[in-house]
Scaffold this motif. Structure first.
Motif, PDB file in Angstrom:
ATOM      1  N   ALA A  67      26.875 -30.206  -5.881  1.00 48.29           N
ATOM      2  CA  ALA A  67      26.890 -30.801  -7.217  1.00 48.29           C
ATOM      3  C   ALA A  67      25.560 -31.484  -7.525  1.00 48.29           C
ATOM      4  O   ALA A  67      24.993 -31.319  -8.614  1.00 48.29           O
ATOM      5  CB  ALA A  67      28.032 -31.808  -7.324  1.00 48.29           C
ATOM      6  N   ILE A  68      25.061 -32.242  -6.558  1.00 51.68           N
ATOM      7  CA  ILE A  68      23.772 -32.912  -6.735  1.00 51.68           C
ATOM      8  C   ILE A  68      22.667 -31.874  -6.878  1.00 51.68           C
ATOM      9  O   ILE A  68      21.747 -32.025  -7.689  1.00 51.68           O
ATOM     10  CB  ILE A  68      23.501 -33.847  -5.547  1.00 51.68           C
ATOM     11  N   GLY A  69      22.765 -30.786  -6.113  1.00 51.46           N
ATOM     12  CA  GLY A  69      21.757 -29.731  -6.179  1.00 51.46           C
ATOM     13  C   GLY A  69      21.725 -29.028  -7.518  1.00 51.46           C
ATOM     14  O   GLY A  69      20.666 -28.868  -8.127  1.00 51.46           O
ATOM     15  N   ILE A  70      22.890 -28.616  -8.017  1.00 56.49           N
ATOM     16  CA  ILE A  70      22.940 -27.883  -9.281  1.00 56.49           C
ATOM     17  C   ILE A  70      22.638 -28.798 -10.463  1.00 56.49           C
ATOM     18  O   ILE A  70      21.928 -28.422 -11.396  1.00 56.49           O
ATOM     19  CB  ILE A  70      24.316 -27.197  -9.445  1.00 56.49           C
ATOM     20  N   GLY A  71      23.163 -30.036 -10.412  1.00 51.32           N
ATOM     21  CA  GLY A  71      22.868 -30.990 -11.486  1.00 51.32           C
ATOM     22  C   GLY A  71      21.385 -31.287 -11.578  1.00 51.32           C
ATOM     23  O   GLY A  71      20.783 -31.274 -12.661  1.00 51.32           O
ATOM     24  N   GLY A  72      20.771 -31.544 -10.413  1.00 50.04           N
ATOM     25  CA  GLY A  72      19.335 -31.804 -10.392  1.00 50.04           C
ATOM     26  C   GLY A  72      18.512 -30.578 -10.715  1.00 50.04           C
ATOM     27  O   GLY A  72      17.463 -30.670 -11.363  1.00 50.04           O
ATOM     28  N   ALA A  73      18.977 -29.405 -10.270  1.00 50.48           N
ATOM     29  CA  ALA A  73      18.236 -28.165 -10.532  1.00 50.48           C
ATOM     30  C   ALA A  73      18.159 -27.869 -12.018  1.00 50.48           C
ATOM     31  O   ALA A  73      17.143 -27.336 -12.508  1.00 50.48           O
ATOM     32  CB  ALA A  73      18.900 -26.995  -9.798  1.00 50.48           C
ATOM     33  N   MET A 107      22.688 -27.301   0.817  1.00 50.22           N
ATOM     34  CA  MET A 107      23.155 -26.751  -0.456  1.00 50.22           C
ATOM     35  C   MET A 107      22.395 -27.382  -1.623  1.00 50.22           C
ATOM     36  O   MET A 107      22.105 -26.719  -2.617  1.00 50.22           O
ATOM     37  CB  MET A 107      24.660 -26.968  -0.594  1.00 50.22           C
ATOM     38  N   MET A 108      22.072 -28.660  -1.504  1.00 47.66           N
ATOM     39  CA  MET A 108      21.264 -29.319  -2.521  1.00 47.66           C
ATOM     40  C   MET A 108      19.871 -28.687  -2.577  1.00 47.66           C
ATOM     41  O   MET A 108      19.392 -28.291  -3.643  1.00 47.66           O
ATOM     42  CB  MET A 108      21.163 -30.814  -2.209  1.00 47.66           C
ATOM     43  N   GLY A 109      19.225 -28.566  -1.414  1.00 46.03           N
ATOM     44  CA  GLY A 109      17.880 -28.005  -1.369  1.00 46.03           C
ATOM     45  C   GLY A 109      17.823 -26.558  -1.809  1.00 46.03           C
ATOM     46  O   GLY A 109      16.858 -26.124  -2.451  1.00 46.03           O
ATOM     47  N   ASN A 110      18.869 -25.801  -1.489  1.00 47.32           N
ATOM     48  CA  ASN A 110      18.918 -24.399  -1.877  1.00 47.32           C
ATOM     49  C   ASN A 110      18.818 -24.226  -3.387  1.00 47.32           C
ATOM     50  O   ASN A 110      18.110 -23.355  -3.893  1.00 47.32           O
ATOM     51  CB  ASN A 110      20.225 -23.789  -1.357  1.00 47.32           C
ATOM     52  N   ASN A 111      19.517 -25.068  -4.140  1.00 45.46           N
ATOM     53  CA  ASN A 111      19.491 -24.981  -5.598  1.00 45.46           C
ATOM     54  C   ASN A 111      18.145 -25.403  -6.170  1.00 45.46           C
ATOM     55  O   ASN A 111      17.711 -24.880  -7.195  1.00 45.46           O
ATOM     56  CB  ASN A 111      20.610 -25.838  -6.191  1.00 45.46           C
ATOM     57  N   VAL A 112      17.471 -26.337  -5.514  1.00 43.34           N
ATOM     58  CA  VAL A 112      16.143 -26.749  -5.967  1.00 43.34           C
ATOM     59  C   VAL A 112      15.141 -25.624  -5.740  1.00 43.34           C
ATOM     60  O   VAL A 112      14.274 -25.367  -6.583  1.00 43.34           O
ATOM     61  CB  VAL A 112      15.696 -28.040  -5.248  1.00 43.34           C
ATOM     62  N   ILE A 113      15.257 -24.938  -4.609  1.00 43.28           N
ATOM     63  CA  ILE A 113      14.379 -23.793  -4.342  1.00 43.28           C
ATOM     64  C   ILE A 113      14.540 -22.740  -5.435  1.00 43.28           C
ATOM     65  O   ILE A 113      13.561 -22.187  -5.944  1.00 43.28           O
ATOM     66  CB  ILE A 113      14.694 -23.174  -2.955  1.00 43.28           C
ATOM     67  N   MET A 133      21.754 -36.349 -13.917  1.00 44.11           N
ATOM     68  CA  MET A 133      22.122 -35.524 -12.771  1.00 44.11           C
ATOM     69  C   MET A 133      23.612 -35.635 -12.470  1.00 44.11           C
ATOM     70  O   MET A 133      24.275 -34.647 -12.167  1.00 44.11           O
ATOM     71  CB  MET A 133      21.322 -35.960 -11.535  1.00 44.11           C
ATOM     72  N   SER A 134      24.144 -36.856 -12.581  1.00 50.62           N
ATOM     73  CA  SER A 134      25.562 -37.072 -12.297  1.00 50.62           C
ATOM     74  C   SER A 134      26.449 -36.370 -13.319  1.00 50.62           C
ATOM     75  O   SER A 134      27.466 -35.766 -12.957  1.00 50.62           O
ATOM     76  CB  SER A 134      25.875 -38.574 -12.293  1.00 50.62           C
ATOM     77  N   SER A 135      26.066 -36.437 -14.592  1.00 49.47           N
ATOM     78  CA  SER A 135      26.889 -35.815 -15.623  1.00 49.47           C
ATOM     79  C   SER A 135      26.915 -34.305 -15.465  1.00 49.47           C
ATOM     80  O   SER A 135      27.962 -33.665 -15.620  1.00 49.47           O
ATOM     81  CB  SER A 135      26.381 -36.196 -17.017  1.00 49.47           C
ATOM     82  N   LEU A 136      25.759 -33.722 -15.112  1.00 49.23           N
ATOM     83  CA  LEU A 136      25.701 -32.264 -14.915  1.00 49.23           C
ATOM     84  C   LEU A 136      26.295 -31.874 -13.567  1.00 49.23           C
ATOM     85  O   LEU A 136      27.009 -30.876 -13.465  1.00 49.23           O
ATOM     86  CB  LEU A 136      24.255 -31.783 -15.018  1.00 49.23           C
ATOM     87  N   GLY A 137      26.001 -32.661 -12.536  1.00 49.19           N
ATOM     88  CA  GLY A 137      26.537 -32.361 -11.215  1.00 49.19           C
ATOM     89  C   GLY A 137      28.034 -32.544 -11.133  1.00 49.19           C
ATOM     90  O   GLY A 137      28.703 -31.882 -10.339  1.00 49.19           O
ATOM     91  N   PHE A 138      28.551 -33.436 -11.975  1.00 51.68           N
ATOM     92  CA  PHE A 138      29.995 -33.670 -11.975  1.00 51.68           C
ATOM     93  C   PHE A 138      30.764 -32.407 -12.346  1.00 51.68           C
ATOM     94  O   PHE A 138      31.895 -32.210 -11.915  1.00 51.68           O
ATOM     95  CB  PHE A 138      30.347 -34.794 -12.952  1.00 51.68           C
ATOM     96  N   VAL A 139      30.108 -31.541 -13.120  1.00 50.57           N
ATOM     97  CA  VAL A 139      30.734 -30.262 -13.476  1.00 50.57           C
ATOM     98  C   VAL A 139      31.023 -29.465 -12.207  1.00 50.57           C
ATOM     99  O   VAL A 139      32.137 -28.984 -11.981  1.00 50.57           O
ATOM    100  CB  VAL A 139      29.819 -29.453 -14.426  1.00 50.57           C
ATOM    101  N   THR A 140      30.001 -29.352 -11.358  1.00 47.83           N
ATOM    102  CA  THR A 140      30.167 -28.616 -10.105  1.00 47.83           C
ATOM    103  C   THR A 140      31.117 -29.340  -9.169  1.00 47.83           C
ATOM    104  O   THR A 140      31.991 -28.720  -8.547  1.00 47.83           O
ATOM    105  CB  THR A 140      28.799 -28.441  -9.416  1.00 47.83           C
ATOM    106  N   LEU A 141      30.982 -30.663  -9.074  1.00 45.04           N
ATOM    107  CA  LEU A 141      31.854 -31.430  -8.190  1.00 45.04           C
ATOM    108  C   LEU A 141      33.311 -31.310  -8.633  1.00 45.04           C
ATOM    109  O   LEU A 141      34.208 -31.168  -7.803  1.00 45.04           O
ATOM    110  CB  LEU A 141      31.422 -32.898  -8.180  1.00 45.04           C
ATOM    111  N   GLY A 179      22.196 -28.199 -20.014  1.00 42.02           N
ATOM    112  CA  GLY A 179      22.364 -29.642 -19.969  1.00 42.02           C
ATOM    113  C   GLY A 179      23.506 -30.193 -20.788  1.00 42.02           C
ATOM    114  O   GLY A 179      23.547 -31.399 -21.040  1.00 42.02           O
ATOM    115  N   LYS A 180      24.452 -29.356 -21.220  1.00 48.49           N
ATOM    116  CA  LYS A 180      25.608 -29.839 -21.989  1.00 48.49           C
ATOM    117  C   LYS A 180      26.787 -30.004 -21.034  1.00 48.49           C
ATOM    118  O   LYS A 180      27.557 -29.076 -20.794  1.00 48.49           O
ATOM    119  CB  LYS A 180      25.932 -28.872 -23.127  1.00 48.49           C
ATOM    120  N   ALA A 181      26.908 -31.228 -20.518  1.00 50.82           N
ATOM    121  CA  ALA A 181      27.814 -31.475 -19.412  1.00 50.82           C
ATOM    122  C   ALA A 181      29.291 -31.384 -19.793  1.00 50.82           C
ATOM    123  O   ALA A 181      30.092 -30.842 -19.034  1.00 50.82           O
ATOM    124  CB  ALA A 181      27.528 -32.849 -18.804  1.00 50.82           C
TER     125      ALA A 181
END
Length: 446
Positions: free
Chosen positions: A70-76, A152-158, A239-247, A384-386
């Motif tokens: 979630a943190i990875g995709i939200g931040g990505a 998993m976080m780093g993978n999404n950033v890559i 990041m939390s609002s977008l990552g919360f989608v994945t979480l 970015g539309k959470a």
């Protein structure tokens, strides 16, 4: 810093989507194949109860690892749009915050998970003969979950940097390592469930080491400094609002496992949970190309939306759905044609062989149309539309599937549980298709 990610905004969409999706698909394939073969090894070398035990533990460790995803995709999503608009400092700040929050949250969750071990396992269906092997597996695997979350976080950033090949390798390394270690620990050393668990945990460490190497090398554009690790509330909030989608999506998956394991245990005992374990692994494995297209689509949509290249965004949506739907149709044909042969690879148990193929056909019945639901929900997350991303992500399992597995068994018995899969797929696809079409007409005006 050379901005190699600019190719996301210039290369032809068709070529770019293939370039992004193929490595993502291969990575997901190898990772899914690892889970699949791991289940085959466990089923044949330990027994069907071991498959059920892993299926009980999976949602617990999966939820903690999902924090990293979630943190990875939200931040990505933020990083893709920041690179697209030329704001590199925001990309650096986002990555630093991803690292800090991942370590804090996953370490806390592991501590709590170990403290409440005897309470959690029965809640997730680890009852009867399943409890002890599940406890052995759970305790060892949980030690490595923080490394999995960071990976998993780093993978999404890559992938957000536009480097899908390295993202692919980060998934291949632990998968191959796990299969080799499975053979050594389970087959050669006869370590049973503990061997399966240690193979999985060590493979998480291998993934983490590779991703650490990538970001420390000159292959990465994102070179953070110590001050980037300090919490930035603006970045954390987005990041939390977008990552919360994945979480939320992964949490619903864990809740689904909880309900399914308990419902199936009451209706059919350990054998029904073992059947679900086999089908769940096939869902992870068989849909790898569709999920690969979805992963490849995310940075393309996010980057071009950030650069206000709306025509390219529209084309990326259309092509992603077309490619994913075509692949979904092929998967559907294979599953419908050979379910008996597929199940026989996992076990020779007569009862499981008799019941699982018909269940599998129902589970995969709506596979050709799931592309619309996956791409539609991913689009809102990419731009970015959470809130709409969250709601559309939850439609299938949260709003439709979970209620259906409680309602349909009253009319169809245990078969009602399996019928819930295609019904929820159809309903969620209709809802997502409507809102995606409305958003395209409203926002992506060329």
């Amino acid at each position: 810093m050379s901005n190699k990610s600019e190719a996301l905004g210039t290369e032809p969409i068709g070529k770019l989507l293939i370039k992004q999706a193929v490595p993502a698909s291969i990575g997901i394939l190898v990772m899914s194949l690892n889970i699949l073969v791991d289940t085959i090894f466990v089923g044949n070398w330990i027994g069907p109860i071991a498959i059920a035990a892993i299926n009980v533990v999976l949602p617990i460790s999966f939820f903690i690892a999902a924090l990293g995803m979630a943190i990875g995709i939200g931040g990505a999503s933020i990083i893709s749009r920041a690179l697209g608009s030329g704001n590199k400092e925001r990309a650096l700040r986002t990555f630093g915050n991803q690292i800090s929050i991942s370590i804090l949250l996953t370490s806390t969750m592991v501590f709590l998970g170990l403290f409440f071990i005897n309470d959690l396992i029965p809640v997730f269906g680890g009852k009867g003969d399943i409890f002890e092997p599940a406890k052995v597996y759970y305790r060892i695997v949980l030690y490595g979950v923080p490394l999995l979350a960071l990976s998993m976080m780093g993978n999404n950033v890559i992938r957000a940097e536009g480097k899908p090949k390295f993202s692919m390798i980060s998934m291949i390394v632990p998968s191959i390592g796990n299969l080799i270690l499975d053979y050594i620990f389970i087959y050669q050393l006869d370590m049973g469930m503990a061997g399966a668990a240690w193979a999985t945990t060590i493979s998480y460490g291998l993934s983490f080491l590779y991703i650490l190497y990538f970001f420390l090398s000159d292959r990465s554009e994102i070179k953070i400094r110590f001050h980037h690790l300090g919490f930035n509330w603006s970045v954390l909030k987005e990041m939390s609002s977008l990552g919360f989608v994945t979480l939320a999506r992964q949490s619903v998956v864990s809740v689904t496992y909880l309900f399914m394991n308990n419902i199936l245990f009451e209706m059919g005992g350990e054998s029904s949970i073992a059947s679900y374990g086999i089908i769940a692994r096939m869902l992870m494995f068989a849909l790898f190309p569709v999920l690969g297209v979805t992963q490849g689509f995310l940075p393309i949509a996010g980057y071009n939306y950030g650069g206000h290249k709306f025509e390219r965004v529209r084309e990326s949506i259309n092509r992603a759905i077309l490619y994913a739907a075509g692949l979904g149709l092929l998967i559907f044909i294979v599953i419908m044609s050979f379910p008996e042969a597929i199940v026989s690879v996992f076990t020779d148990d007569a009862q499981i062989l008799a019941q699982t193929p018909k269940y599998m056909r129902w589970v995969f019945a709506a596979t050709p149309i799931v592309a619309i639901q996956l791409i539609g929900a991913a689009y809102f997350q990419a731009i970015g539309k959470a809130v709409p991303a969250l709601l559309l992500t939850l439609t299938r399992q949260g709003f439709f599937f979970i209620p259906l597995i409680f309602i349909l068994p009253h009319f169809f018995g245990e078969m009602g549980v399996w019928i819930s899969f295609p019904v929820s797929d159809v309903l969620s696809t209709i809802v997502t298709g409507y809102f995606l079409n409305r958003e395209i007409r409203k926002t992506l005006k060329v």
